[in-house]
Write a protein that holds these residues in place. Structure first.
Motif, mmCIF file in Angstrom:
data_model
loop_
_atom_site.group_PDB
_atom_site.id
_atom_site.type_symbol
_atom_site.label_atom_id
_atom_site.label_comp_id
_atom_site.label_asym_id
_atom_site.label_seq_id
_atom_site.Cartn_x
_atom_site.Cartn_y
_atom_site.Cartn_z
ATOM 1 N N THR A 156 0.859 -1.089 0.079
ATOM 2 C CA THR A 156 0.002 0.028 -0.280
ATOM 3 C C THR A 156 0.728 1.175 -0.109
ATOM 4 N N ASP A 157 2.063 1.004 0.652
ATOM 5 C CA ASP A 157 2.757 2.213 0.754
ATOM 6 C C ASP A 157 4.305 2.147 0.182
ATOM 7 N N PRO A 158 4.484 2.031 -0.962
ATOM 8 C CA PRO A 158 5.700 1.441 -1.587
ATOM 9 C C PRO A 158 6.983 2.464 -1.261
ATOM 10 N N SER A 159 6.896 3.535 -0.724
ATOM 11 C CA SER A 159 7.908 4.731 -0.162
ATOM 12 C C SER A 159 8.535 3.832 0.927
ATOM 13 N N ASP A 160 7.627 2.957 1.771
ATOM 14 C CA ASP A 160 8.422 2.434 2.745
ATOM 15 C C ASP A 160 8.600 0.829 2.444
ATOM 16 N N TRP A 161 9.640 0.676 1.755
ATOM 17 C CA TRP A 161 10.050 -0.705 1.211
ATOM 18 C C TRP A 161 10.340 -1.789 2.249
ATOM 19 N N ARG A 162 10.534 -1.241 3.392
ATOM 20 C CA ARG A 162 11.032 -2.142 4.441
ATOM 21 C C ARG A 162 9.752 -2.912 4.899
ATOM 22 N N SER A 163 8.536 -1.907 5.272
ATOM 23 C CA SER A 163 7.647 -2.851 5.476
ATOM 24 C C SER A 163 6.672 -3.238 4.594
ATOM 25 N N SER A 164 7.187 -3.154 3.081
ATOM 26 C CA SER A 164 6.497 -3.977 1.997
ATOM 27 C C SER A 164 7.089 -5.213 1.994
ATOM 28 N N LEU A 165 8.006 -5.500 2.708
ATOM 29 C CA LEU A 165 8.833 -6.872 2.512
ATOM 30 C C LEU A 165 7.962 -8.022 2.641
ATOM 31 N N ARG A 166 8.205 -9.005 2.010
ATOM 32 C CA ARG A 166 7.758 -10.495 2.348
ATOM 33 C C ARG A 166 8.022 -10.908 3.861
ATOM 34 N N THR A 167 7.177 -11.317 4.662
ATOM 35 C CA THR A 167 7.301 -11.766 5.798
ATOM 36 C C THR A 167 7.418 -13.033 6.282
ATOM 37 N N ASN A 168 6.864 -13.872 5.260
ATOM 38 C CA ASN A 168 7.013 -15.314 5.523
ATOM 39 C C ASN A 168 8.419 -15.640 4.782
ATOM 40 N N SER A 169 9.375 -15.361 5.368
ATOM 41 C CA SER A 169 10.590 -15.769 4.934
ATOM 42 C C SER A 169 11.713 -15.945 6.075
ATOM 43 N N GLY A 170 12.362 -16.796 6.040
ATOM 44 C CA GLY A 170 13.250 -17.308 7.118
ATOM 45 C C GLY A 170 14.155 -16.168 7.204
ATOM 46 N N TRP A 171 14.636 -15.759 6.178
ATOM 47 C CA TRP A 171 15.759 -14.626 6.094
ATOM 48 C C TRP A 171 15.063 -13.327 6.765
ATOM 49 N N TYR A 172 14.173 -12.813 6.333
ATOM 50 C CA TYR A 172 13.354 -11.668 6.816
ATOM 51 C C TYR A 172 13.118 -12.009 8.520
ATOM 52 N N ARG A 173 12.600 -12.954 8.853
ATOM 53 C CA ARG A 173 12.212 -13.408 10.262
ATOM 54 C C ARG A 173 13.459 -13.230 11.313
ATOM 55 N N THR A 174 14.643 -13.641 10.583
ATOM 56 C CA THR A 174 15.781 -13.938 11.440
ATOM 57 C C THR A 174 16.618 -12.589 11.561
ATOM 58 N N LEU A 175 16.625 -11.855 10.238
ATOM 59 C CA LEU A 175 17.791 -10.733 10.127
ATOM 60 C C LEU A 175 17.151 -9.552 9.683
ATOM 61 N N GLY A 176 15.779 -9.584 9.488
ATOM 62 C CA GLY A 176 15.104 -8.464 9.312
ATOM 63 C C GLY A 176 15.493 -7.949 7.687
ATOM 64 N N PRO A 177 14.936 -6.660 7.551
ATOM 65 C CA PRO A 177 15.309 -6.181 6.009
ATOM 66 C C PRO A 177 16.751 -6.054 5.875
ATOM 67 N N ASP A 178 17.588 -6.063 6.644
ATOM 68 C CA ASP A 178 18.958 -5.998 6.246
ATOM 69 C C ASP A 178 19.622 -7.144 5.473
ATOM 70 N N PHE A 179 18.990 -8.016 5.530
ATOM 71 C CA PHE A 179 19.255 -9.470 4.850
ATOM 72 C C PHE A 179 19.661 -9.330 3.619
ATOM 73 N N ILE A 180 19.098 -8.200 2.763
ATOM 74 C CA ILE A 180 19.219 -8.114 1.530
ATOM 75 C C ILE A 180 20.520 -7.204 1.141
ATOM 76 N N GLU A 181 20.603 -6.388 1.885
ATOM 77 C CA GLU A 181 22.233 -5.743 1.712
ATOM 78 C C GLU A 181 23.151 -6.697 2.126
ATOM 79 N N LEU A 182 23.017 -7.268 3.173
ATOM 80 C CA LEU A 182 24.147 -8.271 3.690
ATOM 81 C C LEU A 182 24.532 -9.343 2.467
ATOM 82 N N ALA A 183 23.489 -9.940 1.716
ATOM 83 C CA ALA A 183 23.573 -10.701 0.743
ATOM 84 C C ALA A 183 24.278 -9.908 -0.532
ATOM 85 N N PHE A 184 24.047 -8.666 -0.844
ATOM 86 C CA PHE A 184 24.676 -8.246 -2.059
ATOM 87 C C PHE A 184 26.181 -7.738 -1.730
#
Ligand code: G3I
Length: 358
Positions: A156-184
Protein backbone atom coordinates in the motif's frame (compact mmCIF):
# COMPACT_ATOMS: atom_id res chain seq x y z
CA UNK A 1 52.47 -6.19 -48.31
CA UNK A 2 49.85 -8.84 -47.39
CA UNK A 3 50.07 -11.76 -49.78
CA UNK A 4 47.15 -12.75 -52.00
CA UNK A 5 47.50 -16.34 -50.71
CA UNK A 6 46.51 -15.08 -47.24
CA UNK A 7 43.87 -12.60 -48.35
CA UNK A 8 41.82 -15.01 -50.46
CA UNK A 9 41.19 -17.64 -47.71
CA UNK A 10 40.59 -14.81 -45.23
CA UNK A 11 37.92 -13.39 -47.51
CA UNK A 12 36.17 -16.76 -47.68
CA UNK A 13 36.34 -17.23 -43.91
CA UNK A 14 34.68 -13.84 -43.37
CA UNK A 15 32.09 -14.57 -46.05
CA UNK A 16 31.32 -17.99 -44.55
CA UNK A 17 31.03 -16.65 -40.99
CA UNK A 18 28.45 -14.12 -42.17
CA UNK A 19 26.58 -16.58 -44.38
CA UNK A 20 26.67 -19.46 -41.87
CA UNK A 21 25.02 -17.38 -39.18
CA UNK A 22 21.54 -18.89 -38.84
CA UNK A 23 19.19 -16.00 -39.45
CA UNK A 24 16.24 -17.88 -37.99
CA UNK A 25 17.94 -18.30 -34.62
CA UNK A 26 16.53 -16.01 -31.93
CA UNK A 27 20.05 -15.20 -30.73
CA UNK A 28 20.88 -13.92 -34.22
CA UNK A 29 17.66 -11.96 -34.53
CA UNK A 30 18.32 -10.18 -31.21
CA UNK A 31 22.12 -10.05 -31.36
CA UNK A 32 22.18 -6.24 -31.46
CA UNK A 33 19.56 -5.90 -28.73
CA UNK A 34 20.16 -8.14 -25.73
CA UNK A 35 21.25 -11.61 -24.71
CA UNK A 36 18.51 -14.15 -25.25
CA UNK A 37 18.23 -17.07 -22.84
CA UNK A 38 16.26 -20.07 -21.71
CA UNK A 39 16.35 -22.49 -18.82
CA UNK A 40 18.47 -25.61 -18.78
CA UNK A 41 16.92 -28.69 -17.17
CA UNK A 42 17.71 -32.43 -17.18
CA UNK A 43 15.26 -32.79 -20.11
CA UNK A 44 17.28 -30.29 -22.13
CA UNK A 45 20.76 -31.69 -21.67
CA UNK A 46 20.91 -33.97 -24.72
CA UNK A 47 19.71 -34.76 -28.22
CA UNK A 48 17.27 -32.61 -30.18
CA UNK A 49 16.26 -30.66 -27.10
CA UNK A 50 19.81 -29.53 -26.40
CA UNK A 51 20.35 -28.73 -30.07
CA UNK A 52 17.29 -26.48 -30.05
CA UNK A 53 18.52 -24.74 -26.90
CA UNK A 54 21.95 -24.22 -28.42
CA UNK A 55 20.55 -23.02 -31.73
CA UNK A 56 18.39 -20.24 -30.33
CA UNK A 57 19.93 -19.11 -27.06
CA UNK A 58 23.24 -17.65 -25.95
CA UNK A 59 22.71 -17.80 -22.18
CA UNK A 60 21.08 -20.36 -19.87
CA UNK A 61 19.71 -20.38 -16.33
CA UNK A 62 19.38 -23.65 -14.38
CA UNK A 63 15.65 -24.00 -13.72
CA UNK A 64 16.29 -25.66 -10.35
CA UNK A 65 19.82 -27.00 -10.10
CA UNK A 66 21.62 -24.00 -8.61
CA UNK A 67 18.96 -23.29 -5.98
CA UNK A 68 20.03 -23.49 -2.33
CA UNK A 69 18.13 -26.74 -1.67
CA UNK A 70 19.88 -28.42 -4.61
CA UNK A 71 23.41 -27.30 -3.73
CA UNK A 72 23.54 -26.96 0.05
CA UNK A 73 23.45 -30.06 2.28
CA UNK A 74 20.25 -31.07 4.09
CA UNK A 75 22.08 -30.70 7.41
CA UNK A 76 24.63 -28.12 8.44
CA UNK A 77 28.17 -29.37 7.96
CA UNK A 78 27.30 -31.82 5.20
CA UNK A 79 28.82 -31.75 1.72
CA UNK A 80 27.63 -29.51 -1.10
CA UNK A 81 26.28 -31.31 -4.17
CA UNK A 82 27.66 -29.89 -7.38
CA UNK A 83 27.32 -32.72 -9.89
CA UNK A 84 24.17 -31.68 -11.77
CA UNK A 85 24.87 -27.94 -11.77
CA UNK A 86 28.47 -28.54 -12.88
CA UNK A 87 27.31 -30.73 -15.73
CA UNK A 88 24.91 -28.02 -16.89
CA UNK A 89 27.32 -25.11 -16.50
CA UNK A 90 30.14 -26.96 -18.26
CA UNK A 91 28.03 -28.23 -21.12
CA UNK A 92 26.56 -24.77 -21.70
CA UNK A 93 30.00 -23.18 -21.70
CA UNK A 94 31.52 -25.83 -23.99
CA UNK A 95 28.70 -25.07 -26.44
CA UNK A 96 29.21 -21.34 -26.45
CA UNK A 97 26.40 -20.37 -24.06
CA UNK A 98 26.89 -18.17 -21.02
CA UNK A 99 25.40 -19.09 -17.65
CA UNK A 100 23.29 -16.92 -15.36
CA UNK A 101 23.10 -18.15 -11.74
CA UNK A 102 19.74 -18.66 -10.01
CA UNK A 103 19.66 -18.24 -6.97
CA UNK A 104 21.66 -17.49 -3.81
CA UNK A 105 19.19 -16.18 -1.21
CA UNK A 106 15.49 -17.10 -1.39
CA UNK A 107 12.78 -17.99 1.10
CA UNK A 108 11.71 -20.96 -1.03
CA UNK A 109 13.65 -24.06 -2.19
CA UNK A 110 16.11 -23.27 0.57
CA UNK A 111 17.45 -25.08 3.64
CA UNK A 112 15.67 -24.78 6.98
CA UNK A 113 18.92 -24.86 8.95
CA UNK A 114 20.11 -21.64 7.29
CA UNK A 115 17.73 -19.62 9.48
CA UNK A 116 16.92 -22.02 12.33
CA UNK A 117 19.28 -20.50 14.90
CA UNK A 118 20.21 -17.03 16.11
CA UNK A 119 20.64 -13.98 13.89
CA UNK A 120 24.42 -14.35 14.15
CA UNK A 121 24.23 -17.96 12.98
CA UNK A 122 21.92 -17.03 10.11
CA UNK A 123 24.37 -14.33 8.99
CA UNK A 124 27.23 -16.78 9.11
CA UNK A 125 25.22 -19.37 7.16
CA UNK A 126 24.32 -16.84 4.48
CA UNK A 127 27.89 -15.60 4.12
CA UNK A 128 29.26 -19.16 3.96
CA UNK A 129 26.68 -20.24 1.40
CA UNK A 130 27.32 -17.28 -0.89
CA UNK A 131 31.10 -17.60 -0.60
CA UNK A 132 31.02 -21.35 -1.22
CA UNK A 133 28.78 -21.12 -4.28
CA UNK A 134 30.47 -18.11 -5.88
CA UNK A 135 33.90 -19.59 -5.31
CA UNK A 136 32.81 -22.87 -6.88
CA UNK A 137 31.38 -21.29 -10.04
CA UNK A 138 33.98 -18.53 -10.41
CA UNK A 139 34.67 -17.88 -14.09
CA UNK A 140 31.74 -20.02 -15.21
CA UNK A 141 28.73 -17.90 -14.23
CA UNK A 142 28.47 -14.32 -15.47
CA UNK A 143 25.65 -13.01 -13.30
CA UNK A 144 23.64 -14.15 -10.27
CA UNK A 145 20.21 -13.61 -8.79
CA UNK A 146 21.58 -12.74 -5.36
CA UNK A 147 18.20 -12.21 -3.71
CA UNK A 148 14.95 -13.55 -5.12
CA UNK A 149 11.36 -12.55 -4.31
CA UNK A 150 11.97 -10.58 -1.11
CA UNK A 151 9.16 -8.09 -1.77
CA UNK A 152 5.61 -8.70 -0.56
CA UNK A 153 2.52 -8.76 -2.73
CA UNK A 154 -0.03 -6.40 -1.17
CA UNK A 155 1.83 -3.13 -1.04
CA UNK A 156 0.00 0.00 0.00
CA UNK A 157 2.92 2.34 0.65
CA UNK A 158 5.83 1.63 -1.70
CA UNK A 159 7.84 4.53 -0.27
CA UNK A 160 8.29 2.37 2.84
CA UNK A 161 10.00 -0.57 1.15
CA UNK A 162 11.02 -2.16 4.45
CA UNK A 163 7.46 -2.70 5.60
CA UNK A 164 6.54 -3.84 2.08
CA UNK A 165 8.84 -6.87 2.30
CA UNK A 166 7.58 -10.44 2.39
CA UNK A 167 7.39 -11.57 6.01
CA UNK A 168 7.04 -15.31 5.43
CA UNK A 169 10.76 -15.66 4.79
CA UNK A 170 13.23 -17.26 7.16
CA UNK A 171 15.81 -14.65 6.21
CA UNK A 172 13.43 -11.77 6.96
CA UNK A 173 12.25 -13.32 10.25
CA UNK A 174 15.81 -13.84 11.49
CA UNK A 175 17.64 -10.82 10.10
CA UNK A 176 14.93 -8.29 9.21
CA UNK A 177 15.21 -6.11 6.07
CA UNK A 178 19.01 -5.91 6.37
CA UNK A 179 19.40 -9.43 4.98
CA UNK A 180 19.14 -8.02 1.47
CA UNK A 181 22.07 -5.64 1.74
CA UNK A 182 24.14 -8.27 3.54
CA UNK A 183 23.59 -10.72 0.69
CA UNK A 184 24.70 -8.23 -1.96
CA UNK A 185 27.74 -7.02 -0.02
CA UNK A 186 28.85 -10.59 0.55
CA UNK A 187 28.43 -11.46 -3.13
CA UNK A 188 30.31 -8.35 -4.26
CA UNK A 189 33.25 -9.16 -2.00
CA UNK A 190 33.23 -12.83 -2.96
CA UNK A 191 33.49 -12.13 -6.69
CA UNK A 192 33.70 -8.55 -7.95
CA UNK A 193 33.57 -9.74 -11.57
CA UNK A 194 29.98 -10.94 -11.62
CA UNK A 195 26.83 -8.93 -12.22
CA UNK A 196 24.52 -8.94 -9.20
CA UNK A 197 20.73 -9.03 -9.61
CA UNK A 198 17.69 -8.50 -7.44
CA UNK A 199 15.00 -10.73 -9.01
CA UNK A 200 11.25 -10.77 -8.42
CA UNK A 201 7.90 -11.66 -9.96
CA UNK A 202 4.90 -9.35 -10.37
CA UNK A 203 7.02 -6.31 -11.17
CA UNK A 204 4.30 -5.24 -13.59
CA UNK A 205 2.37 -4.34 -10.42
CA UNK A 206 3.01 -0.62 -10.04
CA UNK A 207 3.22 -0.59 -6.25
CA UNK A 208 5.52 -3.59 -6.12
CA UNK A 209 7.74 -2.11 -8.84
CA UNK A 210 7.93 1.20 -6.97
CA UNK A 211 8.86 -0.53 -3.70
CA UNK A 212 11.63 -2.51 -5.45
CA UNK A 213 12.88 0.63 -7.16
CA UNK A 214 13.04 2.47 -3.83
CA UNK A 215 14.83 -0.41 -2.12
CA UNK A 216 17.45 -0.79 -4.85
CA UNK A 217 18.02 2.95 -5.08
CA UNK A 218 18.49 3.37 -1.33
CA UNK A 219 20.93 0.45 -1.07
CA UNK A 220 22.91 1.66 -4.10
CA UNK A 221 22.97 5.30 -2.93
CA UNK A 222 24.33 4.22 0.45
CA UNK A 223 26.99 2.06 -1.17
CA UNK A 224 28.11 4.87 -3.45
CA UNK A 225 28.15 7.36 -0.58
CA UNK A 226 30.84 5.13 0.95
CA UNK A 227 33.07 6.00 -2.01
CA UNK A 228 32.30 3.03 -4.28
CA UNK A 229 32.20 3.93 -7.95
CA UNK A 230 29.69 1.31 -9.01
CA UNK A 231 26.30 0.10 -7.85
CA UNK A 232 26.03 -2.67 -5.30
CA UNK A 233 22.91 -4.05 -7.00
CA UNK A 234 23.80 -4.02 -10.69
CA UNK A 235 20.46 -5.06 -12.05
CA UNK A 236 16.79 -5.73 -11.50
CA UNK A 237 15.35 -8.95 -12.86
CA UNK A 238 11.69 -8.79 -13.88
CA UNK A 239 10.64 -12.43 -13.95
CA UNK A 240 7.84 -11.92 -16.46
CA UNK A 241 5.37 -14.71 -15.70
CA UNK A 242 2.55 -13.20 -17.69
CA UNK A 243 -0.83 -14.17 -19.14
CA UNK A 244 -3.30 -12.74 -21.62
CA UNK A 245 -4.54 -10.49 -18.82
CA UNK A 246 -1.35 -8.41 -18.94
CA UNK A 247 -1.56 -4.64 -19.29
CA UNK A 248 1.57 -3.96 -21.28
CA UNK A 249 1.56 -0.33 -20.13
CA UNK A 250 2.43 -1.66 -16.66
CA UNK A 251 5.52 -3.35 -18.05
CA UNK A 252 6.57 -0.14 -19.77
CA UNK A 253 6.02 1.74 -16.52
CA UNK A 254 8.42 -0.60 -14.70
CA UNK A 255 11.05 -0.42 -17.43
CA UNK A 256 10.87 3.36 -17.19
CA UNK A 257 11.04 3.31 -13.39
CA UNK A 258 14.07 1.01 -13.22
CA UNK A 259 15.86 2.80 -16.08
CA UNK A 260 15.62 5.97 -14.02
CA UNK A 261 17.84 4.68 -11.22
CA UNK A 262 20.78 3.65 -13.39
CA UNK A 263 20.59 -0.13 -13.08
CA UNK A 264 20.48 -2.65 -15.88
CA UNK A 265 17.28 -4.62 -16.39
CA UNK A 266 16.73 -8.20 -17.44
CA UNK A 267 13.56 -10.12 -18.17
CA UNK A 268 14.52 -13.28 -16.38
CA UNK A 269 11.68 -15.85 -16.52
CA UNK A 270 9.43 -14.93 -19.41
CA UNK A 271 6.35 -17.00 -20.21
CA UNK A 272 2.86 -15.99 -21.33
CA UNK A 273 0.00 -18.21 -20.25
CA UNK A 274 -3.18 -18.56 -22.29
CA UNK A 275 -5.33 -17.50 -19.33
CA UNK A 276 -7.57 -14.49 -19.95
CA UNK A 277 -7.58 -13.20 -16.40
CA UNK A 278 -5.09 -13.37 -13.60
CA UNK A 279 -7.42 -15.44 -11.46
CA UNK A 280 -9.24 -17.50 -14.08
CA UNK A 281 -8.82 -21.21 -14.53
CA UNK A 282 -5.77 -22.50 -16.30
CA UNK A 283 -5.77 -22.26 -20.07
CA UNK A 284 -5.94 -25.10 -22.52
CA UNK A 285 -4.83 -28.61 -21.76
CA UNK A 286 -1.33 -29.74 -21.04
CA UNK A 287 0.67 -30.62 -24.10
CA UNK A 288 -2.15 -29.96 -26.51
CA UNK A 289 -1.99 -27.86 -29.62
CA UNK A 290 -3.62 -24.57 -28.71
CA UNK A 291 -6.86 -23.47 -30.37
CA UNK A 292 -6.14 -20.86 -33.02
CA UNK A 293 -7.69 -17.78 -31.29
CA UNK A 294 -5.71 -18.37 -28.09
CA UNK A 295 -2.55 -19.13 -30.02
CA UNK A 296 -2.92 -15.87 -31.95
CA UNK A 297 -3.74 -13.84 -28.84
CA UNK A 298 -0.66 -15.25 -27.14
CA UNK A 299 1.47 -14.52 -30.22
CA UNK A 300 0.21 -10.92 -30.33
CA UNK A 301 1.17 -10.37 -26.71
CA UNK A 302 4.63 -11.90 -27.20
CA UNK A 303 5.14 -9.63 -30.22
CA UNK A 304 4.03 -6.54 -28.28
CA UNK A 305 6.42 -7.44 -25.46
CA UNK A 306 9.37 -7.86 -27.80
CA UNK A 307 8.62 -4.58 -29.58
CA UNK A 308 8.66 -2.97 -26.13
CA UNK A 309 11.88 -4.75 -25.08
CA UNK A 310 13.54 -3.55 -28.26
CA UNK A 311 12.57 0.02 -27.44
CA UNK A 312 14.45 -0.40 -24.16
CA UNK A 313 17.38 -2.34 -25.59
CA UNK A 314 19.90 0.15 -24.18
CA UNK A 315 18.66 -0.74 -20.69
CA UNK A 316 17.81 -4.42 -21.11
CA UNK A 317 20.78 -6.77 -20.85
CA UNK A 318 19.01 -10.11 -21.28
CA UNK A 319 15.63 -11.67 -22.00
CA UNK A 320 15.33 -15.24 -20.72
CA UNK A 321 12.35 -17.53 -21.33
CA UNK A 322 11.24 -19.85 -18.53
CA UNK A 323 10.89 -22.98 -20.63
CA UNK A 324 11.14 -24.06 -24.25
CA UNK A 325 8.04 -26.20 -24.77
CA UNK A 326 4.54 -26.50 -23.34
CA UNK A 327 5.04 -30.10 -22.23
CA UNK A 328 8.05 -29.46 -20.01
CA UNK A 329 7.04 -26.01 -18.72
CA UNK A 330 6.35 -25.58 -14.98
CA UNK A 331 3.01 -24.10 -16.13
CA UNK A 332 2.37 -26.59 -18.88
CA UNK A 333 -1.41 -26.42 -18.49
CA UNK A 334 -1.24 -22.75 -19.44
CA UNK A 335 0.69 -23.52 -22.66
CA UNK A 336 3.01 -20.55 -22.12
CA UNK A 337 5.99 -21.40 -24.35
CA UNK A 338 7.17 -20.78 -27.91
CA UNK A 339 7.13 -24.47 -28.86
CA UNK A 340 4.24 -26.91 -28.36
CA UNK A 341 4.44 -30.31 -26.70
CA UNK A 342 5.55 -31.88 -29.99
CA UNK A 343 8.40 -29.38 -30.21
CA UNK A 344 6.77 -27.60 -33.12
CA UNK A 345 7.11 -23.80 -33.22
CA UNK A 346 3.88 -22.03 -32.31
CA UNK A 347 2.59 -18.69 -33.65
CA UNK A 348 4.26 -17.28 -30.50
CA UNK A 349 7.64 -18.33 -31.92
CA UNK A 350 6.95 -16.57 -35.21
CA UNK A 351 5.82 -13.49 -33.29
CA UNK A 352 9.02 -13.33 -31.25
CA UNK A 353 11.06 -13.96 -34.42
CA UNK A 354 9.43 -11.06 -36.18
CA UNK A 355 7.52 -8.86 -33.74
CA UNK A 356 7.09 -5.98 -36.20
CA UNK A 357 4.87 -8.15 -38.41
CA UNK A 358 2.32 -8.66 -35.63
O1 G3I B 1 12.90 -33.38 -8.75
C1 G3I B 1 11.73 -33.80 -8.05
C2 G3I B 1 11.38 -35.23 -8.42
O2 G3I B 1 12.42 -36.08 -7.96
C3 G3I B 1 10.05 -35.61 -7.77
O3 G3I B 1 9.67 -36.88 -8.21
C4 G3I B 1 8.96 -34.62 -8.17
C5 G3I B 1 7.63 -34.92 -7.48
O4 G3I B 1 6.80 -33.79 -7.46
O5 G3I B 1 9.39 -33.32 -7.79
C6 G3I B 1 10.58 -32.90 -8.43
O6 G3I B 1 10.89 -31.60 -8.00
C7 G3I B 1 10.10 -30.56 -8.53
C8 G3I B 1 11.00 -29.63 -9.30
O7 G3I B 1 10.28 -28.48 -9.71
C9 G3I B 1 11.61 -30.28 -10.54
O8 G3I B 1 10.62 -30.63 -11.44
C10 G3I B 1 9.44 -29.83 -7.37
O9 G3I B 1 8.49 -30.68 -6.74
C11 G3I B 1 8.78 -28.58 -7.85
O10 G3I B 1 8.35 -27.82 -6.71
C12 G3I B 1 9.77 -27.73 -8.63
O11 G3I B 1 9.09 -26.59 -9.11
C13 G3I B 1 9.92 -25.52 -9.48
C14 G3I B 1 9.48 -24.27 -8.73
O12 G3I B 1 10.29 -23.20 -9.15
C15 G3I B 1 9.60 -24.43 -7.24
O13 G3I B 1 9.41 -23.23 -6.58
C16 G3I B 1 9.80 -25.30 -10.98
O14 G3I B 1 10.36 -26.42 -11.67
C17 G3I B 1 10.55 -24.03 -11.38
O15 G3I B 1 10.23 -23.72 -12.71
C18 G3I B 1 10.10 -22.87 -10.50
O16 G3I B 1 10.87 -21.76 -10.82
C19 G3I B 1 10.55 -20.56 -10.13
C20 G3I B 1 11.81 -19.74 -10.06
O17 G3I B 1 12.83 -20.47 -9.43
C21 G3I B 1 11.58 -18.42 -9.30
N1 G3I B 1 10.48 -17.70 -9.88
C22 G3I B 1 9.24 -18.43 -10.02
C23 G3I B 1 9.48 -19.70 -10.81
C24 G3I B 1 8.19 -20.40 -11.03
O18 G3I B 1 7.65 -20.84 -9.81
Amino acid sequence: MIKKTILVPLFFIILCTAACEDKTALKTIYKNDFLIGNIITPAYMDGDNFDLLKKHFNIVTCENDMKPDRLAPANKGGAYRWTEADRMADKAKENGMQVHGHVLVWHSQSRAWFTAGTAEEAKENMVNHINTVLDHFKGRVVSWDVVNEAMGDSITDPSDWRSSLRTNSGWYRTLGPDFIELAFRTAREADPDIILYYNDYGLNNRNKAAAVRNMVKEINDKYKAEGNSRNLIDGIGMQGHYGLWLNIGDVRNSLELFSGIGVEISITELDVESRQTNSSEWGVNRNSVMPEPQAQAQANLYAALFRLFREYRDKIARVTFWGMDDKNSWKSVGNPCLFDGNMEPKPAFLAVSNPDDY
